[in-house]
Design a protein around this motif. Structure first.
Motif, PDB file in Angstrom:
ATOM      1  N   UNK A  74     -16.095  23.028 -40.419  1.00  0.00           N
ATOM      2  CA  UNK A  74     -16.424  23.775 -40.856  1.00  0.00           C
ATOM      3  C   UNK A  74     -16.018  25.291 -40.588  1.00  0.00           C
ATOM      4  N   UNK A  75     -16.564  25.039 -38.840  1.00  0.00           N
ATOM      5  CA  UNK A  75     -16.111  26.304 -38.477  1.00  0.00           C
ATOM      6  C   UNK A  75     -14.685  26.986 -38.120  1.00  0.00           C
ATOM      7  N   UNK A  76     -14.357  26.082 -37.855  1.00  0.00           N
ATOM      8  CA  UNK A  76     -12.576  26.220 -37.937  1.00  0.00           C
ATOM      9  C   UNK A  76     -12.228  26.305 -38.854  1.00  0.00           C
ATOM     10  N   UNK A  77     -12.294  25.678 -40.102  1.00  0.00           N
ATOM     11  CA  UNK A  77     -11.993  26.110 -41.696  1.00  0.00           C
ATOM     12  C   UNK A  77     -12.243  27.763 -42.005  1.00  0.00           C
ATOM     13  N   UNK A  78     -13.341  28.142 -41.394  1.00  0.00           N
ATOM     14  CA  UNK A  78     -13.386  29.497 -41.832  1.00  0.00           C
ATOM     15  C   UNK A  78     -13.276  30.854 -40.458  1.00  0.00           C
ATOM     16  N   UNK A  79     -12.115  29.896 -39.571  1.00  0.00           N
ATOM     17  CA  UNK A  79     -11.747  30.749 -38.495  1.00  0.00           C
ATOM     18  C   UNK A  79     -10.673  31.008 -39.028  1.00  0.00           C
ATOM     19  N   UNK A  80     -10.210  29.967 -39.539  1.00  0.00           N
ATOM     20  CA  UNK A  80      -8.288  29.988 -40.117  1.00  0.00           C
ATOM     21  C   UNK A  80      -8.278  31.017 -41.307  1.00  0.00           C
ATOM     22  N   UNK A  81      -9.428  30.971 -42.398  1.00  0.00           N
ATOM     23  CA  UNK A  81     -10.045  31.752 -43.547  1.00  0.00           C
ATOM     24  C   UNK A  81      -9.221  33.099 -42.862  1.00  0.00           C
ATOM     25  N   UNK A  82      -9.226  33.599 -41.736  1.00  0.00           N
ATOM     26  CA  UNK A  82      -9.495  34.882 -41.414  1.00  0.00           C
ATOM     27  C   UNK A  82      -8.326  35.207 -41.458  1.00  0.00           C
ATOM     28  N   UNK A  83      -7.062  34.380 -41.111  1.00  0.00           N
ATOM     29  CA  UNK A  83      -5.677  34.411 -40.382  1.00  0.00           C
ATOM     30  C   UNK A  83      -4.847  34.541 -41.742  1.00  0.00           C
ATOM     31  N   UNK A  84      -5.755  34.069 -42.560  1.00  0.00           N
ATOM     32  CA  UNK A  84      -4.021  34.669 -44.345  1.00  0.00           C
ATOM     33  C   UNK A  84      -3.957  35.472 -44.220  1.00  0.00           C
ATOM     34  N   UNK A  85      -3.216  36.308 -44.266  1.00  0.00           N
ATOM     35  CA  UNK A  85      -2.786  37.271 -44.955  1.00  0.00           C
ATOM     36  C   UNK A  85      -3.170  37.919 -46.536  1.00  0.00           C
ATOM     37  N   UNK A  86      -4.556  38.725 -46.418  1.00  0.00           N
ATOM     38  CA  UNK A  86      -4.342  39.226 -47.932  1.00  0.00           C
ATOM     39  C   UNK A  86      -6.128  39.030 -48.058  1.00  0.00           C
ATOM     40  N   UNK A  87      -6.779  38.653 -47.420  1.00  0.00           N
ATOM     41  CA  UNK A  87      -7.915  37.626 -47.845  1.00  0.00           C
ATOM     42  C   UNK A  87      -8.874  39.192 -47.111  1.00  0.00           C
ATOM     43  N   UNK A  88     -10.175  39.189 -48.151  1.00  0.00           N
ATOM     44  CA  UNK A  88     -10.778  40.444 -48.235  1.00  0.00           C
ATOM     45  C   UNK A  88     -12.361  40.403 -48.683  1.00  0.00           C
ATOM     46  N   UNK A  89     -13.086  41.403 -48.419  1.00  0.00           N
ATOM     47  CA  UNK A  89     -14.666  41.324 -48.203  1.00  0.00           C
ATOM     48  C   UNK A  89     -14.792  41.544 -50.281  1.00  0.00           C
ATOM     49  N   UNK A  90     -15.622  40.650 -50.783  1.00  0.00           N
ATOM     50  CA  UNK A  90     -16.191  40.489 -52.363  1.00  0.00           C
ATOM     51  C   UNK A  90     -17.649  41.014 -52.149  1.00  0.00           C
ATOM     52  N   UNK A  91     -17.593  42.436 -52.477  1.00  0.00           N
ATOM     53  CA  UNK A  91     -19.280  42.393 -52.875  1.00  0.00           C
ATOM     54  C   UNK A  91     -20.405  42.279 -53.072  1.00  0.00           C
ATOM     55  N   UNK A  92     -19.805  42.444 -55.070  1.00  0.00           N
ATOM     56  CA  UNK A  92     -20.195  41.838 -56.143  1.00  0.00           C
ATOM     57  C   UNK A  92     -20.341  40.332 -55.928  1.00  0.00           C
ATOM     58  N   UNK A  93     -19.992  39.885 -55.243  1.00  0.00           N
ATOM     59  CA  UNK A  93     -19.556  38.271 -56.101  1.00  0.00           C
ATOM     60  C   UNK A  93     -21.169  37.711 -55.894  1.00  0.00           C
ATOM     61  N   UNK A  94     -20.489  36.204 -57.105  1.00  0.00           N
ATOM     62  CA  UNK A  94     -21.432  35.869 -56.780  1.00  0.00           C
ATOM     63  C   UNK A  94     -21.303  34.583 -57.420  1.00  0.00           C
ATOM     64  N   UNK A  95     -22.212  33.234 -57.855  1.00  0.00           N
ATOM     65  CA  UNK A  95     -21.638  31.877 -58.364  1.00  0.00           C
ATOM     66  C   UNK A  95     -22.407  32.109 -59.801  1.00  0.00           C
ATOM     67  N   UNK A  96     -22.349  30.803 -60.363  1.00  0.00           N
ATOM     68  CA  UNK A  96     -22.107  30.208 -61.936  1.00  0.00           C
ATOM     69  C   UNK A  96     -23.300  30.583 -62.073  1.00  0.00           C
ATOM     70  N   UNK A  97     -24.790  30.313 -61.208  1.00  0.00           N
ATOM     71  CA  UNK A  97     -26.234  30.555 -61.606  1.00  0.00           C
ATOM     72  C   UNK A  97     -26.370  32.265 -61.762  1.00  0.00           C
ATOM     73  N   UNK A  98     -25.692  32.781 -61.125  1.00  0.00           N
ATOM     74  CA  UNK A  98     -25.718  34.372 -61.261  1.00  0.00           C
ATOM     75  C   UNK A  98     -26.760  34.795 -60.001  1.00  0.00           C
ATOM     76  N   UNK A  99     -26.773  33.649 -58.970  1.00  0.00           N
ATOM     77  CA  UNK A  99     -26.558  34.054 -57.146  1.00  0.00           C
ATOM     78  C   UNK A  99     -25.934  35.167 -57.248  1.00  0.00           C
TER      79      UNK A  99
END
Length: 356
Positions: free
Chosen positions: A253-278
């Motif tokens: 899991x840790x390695x997957x997140x580190x790998x995702x950080x190196x993909x071009x175009x990945x950015x923060x999403x300040x207003x992100x929420x899930x299907x039940x509004x969290x």
């Protein structure tokens, strides 16, 4: 210019042919079940319906129900552009490989993913045997597009049981949607069953992945199935999204997140929420080709994975900008001994929790 637009007499025509012959054959589109609501899947659902009358099962990843589920996400079958993705010799796009090591570390998204990776690494390691099943319960909303327009359906509860056996399986598990339980079939073409792998990620297979983020990212670019017209970086980002959040080794899991950080175009999403509004902190990437945005949502306090969503980022034939394509809220993850068995719990577990 598309290759088909180049006349045979054009001097570049033979060059394009030569380049095309040097490239590997594109992989079969392999759709994930864990993110079956992704915005490319409707194309495969249409193929399902076309082939159902011929008793042919179309391809799909982990936990394909024997009966067809409702259409779930953005169909792009009529708009997929036939093209060639030029990649480096390791399968990764030249834009990603040309960046100097550590260049992404300055991006806010990379810093956030680094924190999330640290949290994942400290997670408890569950005990998972090959004769057991991983269990997932989630709340899901999806857009129905059979009318040609996105019509967002009601929130539904989905449960899945994924077999952890390593060998090829013809029935790798069960899925239950709002109380209706359906068996799962092997992928199209897997006449001997579907083995553990990127299309059916068992705990032991996940534990076998490289834990060095560069090696893992190279592996994912090489193994993630290609979709004509889809950005390669987006395909890998979404493949990582298919894998995270479930029962898996903390180092993976840790390695997957580190790998995702190196993909071009990945950015923060300040207003992100899930299907039940969290609402929480988010990681996102835009697919400018398809005009969609995919977001991952994490708890603001402990950075555990809450869910994901996908929506239009520009007006299209399917709806206006901002139209929801799919959203998901992770409710429970566990390890059980039998398919269909409910995890024994005295109370509702916290989001993203793992039990064994």
């Amino acid at each position: 210019m598309n290759r088909n637009d180049i006349p045979p007499s054009h001097p570049r025509h033979s060059d394009v042919d030569d380049l095309a012959r040097l490239l590997p054959a594109p992989a079969e589109w392999d759709l994930p079940h864990e993110q079956q609501l992704r915005h490319k899947e409707l194309l495969m659902q249409h193929i399902d319906r076309d082939q159902a009358t011929q008793s042919v099962r179309p391809a799909r990843r982990l936990l394909r129900p024997a009966l067809l589920l409702p259409v779930t996400a953005l169909v792009l079958g009529g708009t997929l552009a036939v093209g060639v993705a030029f990649t480096g010799d390791d399968g990764r796009p030249s834009t990603a490989r040309s960046q100097p090591h550590g260049a992404n570390d300055m991006r806010p998204a990379a810093a956030l993913l680094d924190q999330i990776s640290d949290v994942a690494l400290k997670g408890d390691t569950p005990s998972v045997r090959d004769d057991q099943f991983t269990y997932t319960r989630a709340k899901i909303r999806e857009a129905e597009l059979t009318s040609g327009k996105a019509v967002v359906g009601p929130l539904k509860e989905h449960e899945t049981w994924a077999s952890q056996q390593q060998g090829p399986l013809h029935k790798p598990g069960l899925t239950r949607v709002d109380g209706e339980t359906l068996p799962v079939n092997a992928e199209l073409g897997d006449t001997n069953g579907t083995p553990a792998g990127i299309s059916r990620p068992t705990y032991r297979w996940l534990a076998s992945l490289p834990t060095d983020s560069d090696e893992l990212l190279t592996y994912l670019y090489a193994k993630t199935p290609k979709v004509d017209g889809q950005e390669r970086d987006q395909a890998v980002f979404e493949r990582i999204g298919d894998l995270i959040g479930g029962v898996m080794p903390p180092r993976t899991a840790a390695a997957l997140y580190q790998a995702a950080a190196k993909i071009p175009g990945v950015d923060e999403a300040p207003d992100a929420h899930d299907a039940i509004g969290r609402r929480g902190v988010g990681i996102a990437r835009d697919d400018t080709t398809f005009g969609t945005r995919t977001e991952w949502v994490f708890d603001k306090d402990d950075l555990t994975f809450l869910g994901s969503r996908s929506y239009l980022i520009k007006d299209s034939q399917y709806g206006k900008r901002g139209t929801l394509m799919s959203s998901r809220a992770e409710i429970e993850h566990a390890v059980v001994d039998k398919a269909g068995e409910e995890p024994a719990a005295a109370q509702e577990p916290r989001p993203g929790s793992q039990k064994s």
